[in-house]
Design a protein around this motif. Sequence first.
Motif, PDB file in Angstrom:
ATOM      1  N   ALA A  29      51.998 -10.095  13.692  1.00  0.00           N
ATOM      2  CA  ALA A  29      53.317  -9.803  13.140  1.00  0.00           C
ATOM      3  C   ALA A  29      53.279  -8.775  12.014  1.00  0.00           C
ATOM      4  CB  ALA A  29      53.962 -11.097  12.630  1.00  0.00           C
ATOM      5  N   VAL A  30      52.120  -8.200  11.751  1.00  0.00           N
ATOM      6  CA  VAL A  30      51.986  -7.200  10.684  1.00  0.00           C
ATOM      7  C   VAL A  30      52.226  -5.824  11.282  1.00  0.00           C
ATOM      8  CG1 VAL A  30      50.398  -6.148   9.028  1.00  0.00           C
ATOM      9  CG2 VAL A  30      50.372  -8.629   9.378  1.00  0.00           C
ATOM     10  N   ASP A  31      53.142  -5.031  10.683  1.00  0.00           N
ATOM     11  CA  ASP A  31      53.405  -3.708  11.261  1.00  0.00           C
ATOM     12  C   ASP A  31      53.353  -2.570  10.246  1.00  0.00           C
ATOM     13  OD1 ASP A  31      57.056  -4.011  11.634  1.00  0.00           O
ATOM     14  OD2 ASP A  31      55.764  -4.013   9.879  1.00  0.00           O
ATOM     15  N   ARG A  32      53.273  -2.855   8.966  1.00  0.00           N
ATOM     16  CA  ARG A  32      53.198  -1.783   7.966  1.00  0.00           C
ATOM     17  C   ARG A  32      51.762  -1.469   7.595  1.00  0.00           C
ATOM     18  NH1 ARG A  32      53.106  -1.246   2.276  1.00  0.00           N
ATOM     19  NH2 ARG A  32      52.858  -3.508   2.086  1.00  0.00           N
ATOM     20  N   VAL A  33      50.963  -2.500   7.415  1.00  0.00           N
ATOM     21  CA  VAL A  33      49.560  -2.357   7.025  1.00  0.00           C
ATOM     22  C   VAL A  33      48.716  -2.128   8.281  1.00  0.00           C
ATOM     23  CG1 VAL A  33      47.607  -3.514   5.927  1.00  0.00           C
ATOM     24  CG2 VAL A  33      49.921  -3.810   5.005  1.00  0.00           C
ATOM     25  N   LYS A  34      47.757  -1.207   8.185  1.00  0.00           N
ATOM     26  CA  LYS A  34      46.928  -0.853   9.334  1.00  0.00           C
ATOM     27  C   LYS A  34      45.452  -1.101   9.021  1.00  0.00           C
ATOM     28  CE  LYS A  34      50.714   0.766  11.169  1.00  0.00           C
ATOM     29  NZ  LYS A  34      51.458  -0.084  12.147  1.00  0.00           N
ATOM     30  N   VAL A  35      44.685  -1.349  10.058  1.00  0.00           N
ATOM     31  CA  VAL A  35      43.234  -1.447   9.901  1.00  0.00           C
ATOM     32  C   VAL A  35      42.718  -0.129   9.338  1.00  0.00           C
ATOM     33  CG1 VAL A  35      41.042  -1.644  11.150  1.00  0.00           C
ATOM     34  CG2 VAL A  35      42.951  -3.172  11.719  1.00  0.00           C
ATOM     35  N   GLY A  36      41.861  -0.230   8.325  1.00  0.00           N
ATOM     36  CA  GLY A  36      41.316   0.953   7.662  1.00  0.00           C
ATOM     37  C   GLY A  36      42.009   1.306   6.357  1.00  0.00           C
ATOM     38  N   ASP A  37      43.203   0.736   6.113  1.00  0.00           N
ATOM     39  CA  ASP A  37      43.897   0.997   4.854  1.00  0.00           C
ATOM     40  C   ASP A  37      43.102   0.429   3.673  1.00  0.00           C
ATOM     41  OD1 ASP A  37      46.051   2.257   6.038  1.00  0.00           O
ATOM     42  OD2 ASP A  37      47.342   0.477   6.035  1.00  0.00           O
ATOM     43  N   LEU A  38      43.099   1.163   2.574  1.00  0.00           N
ATOM     44  CA  LEU A  38      42.564   0.646   1.321  1.00  0.00           C
ATOM     45  C   LEU A  38      43.721   0.068   0.527  1.00  0.00           C
ATOM     46  CD1 LEU A  38      40.006   3.427   0.327  1.00  0.00           C
ATOM     47  CD2 LEU A  38      39.584   1.265   1.501  1.00  0.00           C
ATOM     48  N   VAL A  39      43.541  -1.157   0.043  1.00  0.00           N
ATOM     49  CA  VAL A  39      44.641  -1.881  -0.594  1.00  0.00           C
ATOM     50  C   VAL A  39      44.150  -2.590  -1.850  1.00  0.00           C
ATOM     51  CG1 VAL A  39      45.897  -2.236   1.572  1.00  0.00           C
ATOM     52  CG2 VAL A  39      44.225  -3.945   0.828  1.00  0.00           C
ATOM     53  N   VAL A  40      45.085  -2.801  -2.774  1.00  0.00           N
ATOM     54  CA  VAL A  40      44.857  -3.682  -3.909  1.00  0.00           C
ATOM     55  C   VAL A  40      45.859  -4.818  -3.784  1.00  0.00           C
ATOM     56  CG1 VAL A  40      46.364  -2.365  -5.483  1.00  0.00           C
ATOM     57  CG2 VAL A  40      44.564  -3.831  -6.414  1.00  0.00           C
ATOM     58  N   LEU A  41      45.427  -6.040  -4.112  1.00  0.00           N
ATOM     59  CA  LEU A  41      46.254  -7.216  -3.874  1.00  0.00           C
ATOM     60  C   LEU A  41      46.770  -7.781  -5.186  1.00  0.00           C
ATOM     61  CD1 LEU A  41      45.960  -7.318  -0.887  1.00  0.00           C
ATOM     62  CD2 LEU A  41      43.609  -7.382  -1.711  1.00  0.00           C
ATOM     63  N   PRO A  42      48.088  -7.935  -5.341  1.00  0.00           N
ATOM     64  CA  PRO A  42      48.603  -8.646  -6.510  1.00  0.00           C
ATOM     65  C   PRO A  42      47.968 -10.025  -6.598  1.00  0.00           C
ATOM     66  CG  PRO A  42      50.399  -7.709  -5.212  1.00  0.00           C
ATOM     67  CD  PRO A  42      49.152  -7.561  -4.402  1.00  0.00           C
ATOM     68  N   PHE A  43      47.664 -10.462  -7.817  1.00  0.00           N
ATOM     69  CA  PHE A  43      47.035 -11.785  -7.922  1.00  0.00           C
ATOM     70  C   PHE A  43      47.993 -12.880  -7.490  1.00  0.00           C
ATOM     71  CE2 PHE A  43      49.137 -11.850 -12.096  1.00  0.00           C
ATOM     72  CZ  PHE A  43      49.486 -13.186 -12.251  1.00  0.00           C
ATOM     73  N   ASN A  44      49.325 -12.664  -7.688  1.00  0.00           N
ATOM     74  CA  ASN A  44      50.254 -13.677  -7.206  1.00  0.00           C
ATOM     75  C   ASN A  44      50.592 -13.424  -5.742  1.00  0.00           C
ATOM     76  OD1 ASN A  44      52.075 -11.482  -8.385  1.00  0.00           O
ATOM     77  ND2 ASN A  44      51.916 -12.770 -10.178  1.00  0.00           N
ATOM     78  N   ILE A  45      50.621 -14.506  -4.980  1.00  0.00           N
ATOM     79  CA  ILE A  45      50.891 -14.429  -3.544  1.00  0.00           C
ATOM     80  C   ILE A  45      52.353 -14.775  -3.308  1.00  0.00           C
ATOM     81  CG2 ILE A  45      50.252 -15.297  -1.263  1.00  0.00           C
ATOM     82  CD1 ILE A  45      47.585 -16.228  -2.557  1.00  0.00           C
ATOM     83  N   GLY A  46      53.111 -13.809  -2.828  1.00  0.00           N
ATOM     84  CA  GLY A  46      54.532 -14.035  -2.564  1.00  0.00           C
ATOM     85  C   GLY A  46      54.828 -13.963  -1.081  1.00  0.00           C
ATOM     86  N   CYS A  47      56.000 -14.487  -0.704  1.00  0.00           N
ATOM     87  CA  CYS A  47      56.429 -14.420   0.689  1.00  0.00           C
ATOM     88  C   CYS A  47      57.310 -13.204   0.952  1.00  0.00           C
ATOM     89  CB  CYS A  47      57.177 -15.693   1.074  1.00  0.00           C
ATOM     90  SG  CYS A  47      58.764 -15.914   0.217  1.00  0.00           S
TER      91      CYS A  47
END
Length: 379
Positions: free
Chosen positions: A71-89
């Motif tokens: 169901a993921v359509d914006r993020v792609k394999v190979g993208d470099l990402v930083v993750l917010p420490f808080n997990i939101g919906c």
Amino acid sequence: MKAVVYNGPHDVAVKNVPDAQIQRPTDVLVRITSTNICGSDLHMYEGRTDFEKGSIFGHENFGEVIEIGEAVDRVKVGDLVVLPFNIGCGFCKNCERGLSAFCLTTANPGMAGAAYGFADMGPYPGGQAELLRVPYGDYNCLLLPPDAREKEADYVMVADIFPTGWHATRLAGLCPGESIVIYGAGPVGLMAAYSAMIQGACMVMVVDHHADRLRLAESIGAIAIDDSQVNPVDQVMALTNGIGADRGCECVGYQCHDHHGKEIPGLTMNNLVNSVKFTGGIGVVGVFVPQDPGGPTKLAKEGEIPFDWGLLWFRGQHVGTGQCNVKAYNRQLRDLISVGRATPSFIVSHHLPLDEAPDAYKNFDERNDGWTKVILHPG
């Protein structure tokens, strides 16, 4: 996969644990390449929370996407990402209002807010590991520009401490041309000072008694106040012509110590009330907890502190509190880094392989000279 696992107070180990993996269609799987040790990790490391044995640390995470849910359509394999420490919906009432630190969907029952590898904030393993499962990946992954590898040490700060420092100044209500005093020159306090500089504060004062941290504060143009040498309230008053700072930030939390090493949980809060002018603002991002079995007093054990409410009220000050809603700031801070306006990695003292995490925790917890911020590199 290898991960930093909590065995008990002052005892962490790098162990082999089951690989993180996609569990839901909205998940993203990230190979972690940089993960920080945070000052708030130390509360758990010292056994001053109910962090469960066997849990994995790590809420400041950067890496490469290696798998995505159906169901993921914006993020792609190979993208470099930083993750917010808080997990939101992304879709609950609080997330829709920009309050991602208080998500109602991802939290434990009866709570608001979730985070990776954090006591009481959901069942989510941390990212001081080779792999990390990211729930609601389209919402939680911040995509990074082409210079991400080159500036990895800067971008990983966008997971928590840079936005948290920024949040402290916003809670305080800082405006360009105002003065601000920041209690605590740990990583978050330094980021609050740095944020205040970027936002145009006319004077930034930083109170601490660790010489290495105060030197870093001075390196960005802040005025260092060593509270082992002077009364910090008196010094702030002297620097502001007896008026007090326009704004103040609490960046220490409930394990505040004086320069003699005595734990006094309410010290910084009461100093701020006395350091900030009539009608001034105070932002509190240092961690305070509802209960602290290891607290030095009966009040502290119940999560309470002696606080000069009467003087706060009399001075007409306002106080803003709470964890940072990282998604409210992370895109702007990413872009400040990308164009060269911000380099938050100036606070980093150590880049270490994941296997050296136990020694890193020990040195960082003991506030040993020169240990200001540690980035662990799995793999």
